[in-house]
Design an enzyme around this catalytic site. Structure first.
Site, PDB file in Angstrom:
ATOM      1  CG  HIS A 179      -1.796  -1.064   1.704  1.00  0.00           C
ATOM      2  ND1 HIS A 179      -1.771  -2.391   1.810  1.00  0.00           N
ATOM      3  CD2 HIS A 179      -3.158  -1.573   0.608  1.00  0.00           C
ATOM      4  CE1 HIS A 179      -2.403  -3.129   1.857  1.00  0.00           C
ATOM      5  NE2 HIS A 179      -4.357  -2.416   1.313  1.00  0.00           N
ATOM      6  CG  HIS A 180       0.433   5.486  -1.309  1.00  0.00           C
ATOM      7  ND1 HIS A 180      -0.325   7.372  -1.004  1.00  0.00           N
ATOM      8  CD2 HIS A 180       1.694   6.572  -1.140  1.00  0.00           C
ATOM      9  CE1 HIS A 180       1.016   7.742  -1.470  1.00  0.00           C
ATOM     10  NE2 HIS A 180       1.995   8.016  -1.337  1.00  0.00           N
ATOM     11  N   GLY A 181       2.303   4.647   1.510  1.00  0.00           N
ATOM     12  CA  GLY A 181       2.403   4.856   2.365  1.00  0.00           C
ATOM     13  C   GLY A 181       2.416   6.162   2.310  1.00  0.00           C
ATOM     14  CG  ASP A 182      -2.002   7.700   3.222  1.00  0.00           C
ATOM     15  OD1 ASP A 182      -1.247   6.721   3.731  1.00  0.00           O
ATOM     16  OD2 ASP A 182      -3.259   7.449   2.931  1.00  0.00           O
ATOM     17  CB  THR A 211      -2.970   9.137  -2.681  1.00  0.00           C
ATOM     18  OG1 THR A 211      -2.383   7.743  -1.164  1.00  0.00           O
ATOM     19  CG2 THR A 211      -4.270   9.843  -2.131  1.00  0.00           C
TER      20      THR A 211
END
Ligand code: VJV
Ligand code: CA
Ligand code: ZN
Length: 397
Positions: A179-182, A211
């Site tokens: 997953h994206h490290g948003d 994102t």
């Protein structure tokens, strides 16, 4: 277990607290803190604790958490329980409590323990008491200042980086969770003192958090200091490791970080319950090993990982691998953090051995042919690498 102290150039600290593992998000929830028990049992089973400084971690206190999080959000987390949730009806949506981030018994203890472990680990690096500090209970990259998100409540990564920034001019954050490290990106979006790099599955509408496309690059003074590598389903060992090395090497050479934080989410492995990549343990570990070899103070954190037996296999392998400096060609088998070579046969006497059948190996094949076909063409990956290189031209180290 073969350990050669001569080549063991890294001092490794291992930050652990069994209390964090005894929490439950709810029966069917994919996040299972007991995967950490499984990991710790394997680490002990292989005898890796003899090659590290192991620390029992303490909970972070509220002041430490306030370095990033909002007072009212912390007050809520501290007071809310499954029994009094009704009294907080207005806060639940405000703080994004729901199916992904439920209220469960001991939520405050759980959060403060994994955050305390990351803070302790960061402080070991700052004091030069360790070269590589490991906290598998941390790496919860989605949490925002005043909002829970994606199974994360407190952002231990942001808190640890804020500590490192007290002494380190530039910190590089690398995130190999699927997953994206948003949350980490957002916290340091407009500063050039932290460069964030996340590789992840990207599908704006169908994959959380939606994102992290290639044109998401930071803003203000932080423009070009957030890097994102959006990937498609099924990426395999060879393409991932090649791409990772092709990107991380120039990033480090250009940015010249003085410390590195590596989020090692295990959901980028093949066969993960929530992931969609096709990596084997050795490929994931090769990324950790590659970062380690730059010899910078390194904070190694956990993150996602929803097939507990494989999470524990991976993080055990990466613990072993974290302190060596053995050139890959000479390392007969598997050694990442402590430079210990550990056998493919899992330790015979382990209280959780039944989870690892029928093979009882450290490296069962995880990439499933046909499950997730590799949708990342050579051409696509090449174009992503090129985009990153274009941003790096703006960086002066
Ligand atoms: O995709 C989402 C958000 C929804 C709304 C909430 N429902 C439950 C799921 C769809 C849009 N959330 C993701 C969050 C992934 C977080 C990853 C965290 C990390 O690995 O990056 C770092 C630790 C998601 N994917 C799958 C689920 N949620 C999911 C949540 C459940 C569930 C099954 C799947 C929650 C409770 C239960 N089952 C019982
Ligand atoms: Ca990622
Ligand atoms: Zn994840």
């Amino acid at each position: 277990l073969g350990v050669n102290p001569q080549v063991n150039m890294f001092q490794v600290s291992y930050h652990h607290n069994a209390m964090a593992e005894n929490h439950h998000f709810g029966a069917a929830h994919p996040m299972k803190p007991w995967r950490l028990t499984l990991t710790n049992q394997l680490v002990l089973g292989y005898g890796l604790h003899e090659h590290m400084d192991t620390y029992s971690t303490r909970p972070a206190n509220e002041d430490e958490l306030k370095d990033f999080h909002g007072d009212d959000y912390l007050e809520f987390l501290k007071r809310v329980t499954p029994h009094n949730t009704q009294e907080f009806a207005n806060d639940l949506s405000k703080f994004n409590i729901g199916d992904d981030c439920p209220i469960f018994d001991g939520i405050w203890d759980y959060c403060s323990l994994y955050a305390g472990a990351s803070l302790d680990a960061a402080k070991k690096l700052i004091n030069h008491q360790s070269d590589i500090a490991i906290n598998w209970s941390g790496g919860l990259h989605h949490a925002k200042k005043s909002e829970a998100s994606g199974f994360c409540y407190i952002n231990d990564i942001v808190l640890a980086i804020l500590q490192l920034l007290r002494y380190h001019p530039r910190v590089l954050y690398i995130d190999i969770d699927v997953h994206h490290g948003d949350g980490v990106e957002q916290a340091f979006f407009s500063t050039d003192r932290v460069m964030t790099l996340s590789l992840h599955k990207y599908d704006k509408d169908n994959f959380f958090p939606g994102t992290g496309n290639w044109d998401d690059i930071g803003g203000g003074a932080g423009k070009h200091y957030a890097l994102n590598v959006p990937l498609k389903d099924g990426i395999d060992d060879e393409s991932y490791v090649r791409l990772f090395k092709q990107i991380v090497e120039p990033v480090i050479e250009k940015y010249c970080p003085t410390a590195v934080v590596l989020q090692c989410g295990a959901d980028s492995l093949g066969s993960d319950k929530l992931g969609c990549f096709n990596l084997n343990i050795k490929a994931h570990g090769a990324c950790v090993e590659f970062v380690k070899k730059f010899g910078l103070p390194l904070l190694v954190l956990g993150g996602g990982g929803y097939t507990p037996r494989n999470v524990s296999r991976l993080w055990t392998y990466e613990t072993a691998y974290t302190p060596s400096h053995i050139p890959m060609a000479n390392a007969s088998t598997n050694t990442i953090c402590v430079g210990a070579e550990i056998e493919d046969d899992l330790p015979a006497r382990s209280p959780y051995r039944e989870y690892f059948g029928p093979d009882y190996k450290l490296h069962p094949p995880l990439s499933k042919e046909g499950k997730y076909e590799n949708k990342n063409s050579k051409k696509y990956l090449e174009s992503m690498k090129t985009k990153i290189m274009e941003h790096l031209r703006f960086i002066d180290g």
